[in-house]
Enzyme design. Structure first.
Site, mmCIF file in Angstrom:
data_model
loop_
_atom_site.group_PDB
_atom_site.id
_atom_site.type_symbol
_atom_site.label_atom_id
_atom_site.label_comp_id
_atom_site.label_asym_id
_atom_site.label_seq_id
_atom_site.Cartn_x
_atom_site.Cartn_y
_atom_site.Cartn_z
ATOM 1 N N LYS A 192 -117.014 -18.316 49.123
ATOM 2 C CA LYS A 192 -116.435 -18.421 50.468
ATOM 3 C C LYS A 192 -115.300 -17.417 50.650
ATOM 4 O O LYS A 192 -114.520 -17.166 49.732
ATOM 5 C CB LYS A 192 -115.887 -19.844 50.697
ATOM 6 C CG LYS A 192 -115.462 -20.115 52.137
ATOM 7 C CD LYS A 192 -116.650 -20.186 53.062
ATOM 8 C CE LYS A 192 -116.245 -20.212 54.530
ATOM 9 N NZ LYS A 192 -115.828 -18.874 55.035
ATOM 10 N N LYS A 230 -112.950 -24.549 54.346
ATOM 11 C CA LYS A 230 -114.285 -25.063 54.647
ATOM 12 C C LYS A 230 -115.037 -25.502 53.387
ATOM 13 O O LYS A 230 -116.034 -26.232 53.489
ATOM 14 C CB LYS A 230 -115.088 -24.025 55.427
ATOM 15 C CG LYS A 230 -114.507 -23.743 56.825
ATOM 16 C CD LYS A 230 -115.345 -22.746 57.582
ATOM 17 C CE LYS A 230 -114.841 -22.532 59.001
ATOM 18 N NZ LYS A 230 -113.695 -21.609 59.082
ATOM 19 N N SER A 262 -118.800 -18.905 58.868
ATOM 20 C CA SER A 262 -117.459 -19.480 58.867
ATOM 21 C C SER A 262 -117.029 -19.899 60.265
ATOM 22 O O SER A 262 -115.897 -19.685 60.685
ATOM 23 C CB SER A 262 -116.446 -18.478 58.285
ATOM 24 O OG SER A 262 -115.266 -19.131 57.868
ATOM 25 N N SER A 290 -110.063 -19.872 55.791
ATOM 26 C CA SER A 290 -111.387 -20.503 55.853
ATOM 27 C C SER A 290 -111.919 -20.978 54.512
ATOM 28 O O SER A 290 -112.988 -21.598 54.467
ATOM 29 C CB SER A 290 -112.393 -19.547 56.502
ATOM 30 O OG SER A 290 -112.214 -19.534 57.900
#
Length: 370
Positions: free
Chosen positions: A216, A57, A114, A54
């Site tokens: 993140k 992203k 997420s 993720s």
């Protein structure tokens, strides 16, 4: 000041210490750098290919910010949840097809929850289709000098064809924090309030490590536990990228240790991200950690890192418990008053490139929750 710990908490800490000792030693890539100067303060295997999970992203957000910068959209422009987006595996918001939210709320959800359904919705709403948006992602990667990165989706769920490196991800992180410094607040949100639910940030440093302000997390079985952690002290922002840890606790504690050491060194003679070169021969394919990360034994060991209330227990003195409720930012549907993207709209038809090897949508997925 004395801190009194209950027997239950002491037992959890001791159990965690034993569990961490039993887990495989961290051997994934990492890089630590100064965001303003780009100087690399520490790195290991920074050019080794890895599944970004993720962390992908971050590029999804970067492409969206570029679209806003170009006048294609605004932060209050609509992001529409298509049937295709609604069918993405968890982690997800679960909004029904036809739902509309603002790009602003969508990015908040990407950074904190997420959510994979929202990542696909952003891709379709900004780029006109998933495929067109992925084309933008790869074009931006090339422009930024990410020479060993390839994207095939906007959310980071596993595909053997989607990979990056710690060094390439560092270039992306630096671009986000320097080109779009006004948007830094997206990465330091402690939690989201969505209806009657509070969704905490998966990044265990936010609110617990002095100066932590992003950015993140990422997790799939193949990648292990990834983290981009940033912190700012005395006007200086450092970023640590940790790939392939074996637990949420491990990735947080490794990142905290790297950042803490980084703030105690100036790095005047350090190489920059642009001048950094690989020191070891590099593999052509990313390491697949599924057997080590998602075996029943590994899952059981990670569960032992939680106390009786299910909370993760940290052993590092650098990460303090959050002794208050996290500050939550409200998100929800509606409010989209800005212009839609003018990118051409394409139907969801087969495209002449291999589709990512996703798990069947009807199966419960536990390995894509950021």
């Amino acid at each position: 000041m004395r801190i009194w710990l209950s027997c239950k908490t002491l037992t959890a800490i001791l159990a965690l210490a034993l569990t961490v000792a039993a887990l495989p030693a961290f051997a994934g890539p990492h890089i630590l750098f100064d965001v303003k100067s780009g100087k690399v303060l520490s790195e290991e295997d920074a050019f080794r290919r890895w599944y970004p999970a993720s962390i992908t992203k971050l590029m999804t957000a970067y492409v969206a910010f570029r679209a806003v910068q170009a006048g294609e959209m605004q932060l209050d422009s609509p992001v529409r949840v298509s049937k295709n987006a609604s069918q993405e595996p968890p982690s997800k918001m679960g909004y029904p097809p036809g739902s509309v939210l603002t790009l602003d709320n969508a990015i908040k959800i990407l950074m904190v929850k997420s959510a994979n359904d929202i990542a696909t919705a952003v891709a379709e709403s900004v780029g006109g289709s998933e495929n067109a948006f992925v084309g933008r992602m790869n074009a931006e990667a090339r422009r930024l000098g990410m020479t060993d990165t390839r994207f095939v989706n906007a959310h980071g769920l596993h595909s053997p064809q989607q990979y990056s490196t710690a060094r390439d991800l560092a270039l992306l992180v630096r671009a986000l924090r320097t080109e779009f410094a006004a948007y830094a607040g997206y990465y330091s949100i402690e939690a989201l309030s969505a209806g009657d639910k509070t969704l905490p940030n998966y990044n265990m440093l936010v609110g617990r490590f002095p100066g932590a302000d992003g950015m993140k997390t990422g997790y799939i079985c193949a990648s292990g536990f990834n983290l981009v952690a940033t912190a700012t002290r005395n006007g200086r922002t450092l970023a640590a990228i940790v790939l392939g840890a074996f637990s949420q606790v491990e990735r947080a504690e490794i990142a905290a240790s790297l950042l803490d050491k980084g703030f105690r060194q100036s790095g005047p003679a350090a190489p920059t991200l642009a001048s950094l070169r690989p020191t070891n021969p590099q593999r052509n394919s990313p390491t697949d950690l599924r057997p080590q990360v998602c075996s029943p034994e590994a899952v059981a060991k990670r569960n032992e890192q939680r106390d009786d209330e299910g909370r993760l227990v940290m052993t590092s003195d650098l990460i303090k418990p959050m002794e208050r409720e996290p500050h939550a930012v409200a998100v929800g549907l509606g409010g989209a008053t800005g212009p839609e993207s003018t990118a051409p709209r394409y139907a969801n038809v087969p495209i002449p490139t291999p589709r990512p090897d996703y798990p069947p949508r009807h199966q419960a997925i536990s390995a894509g929750d950021g």
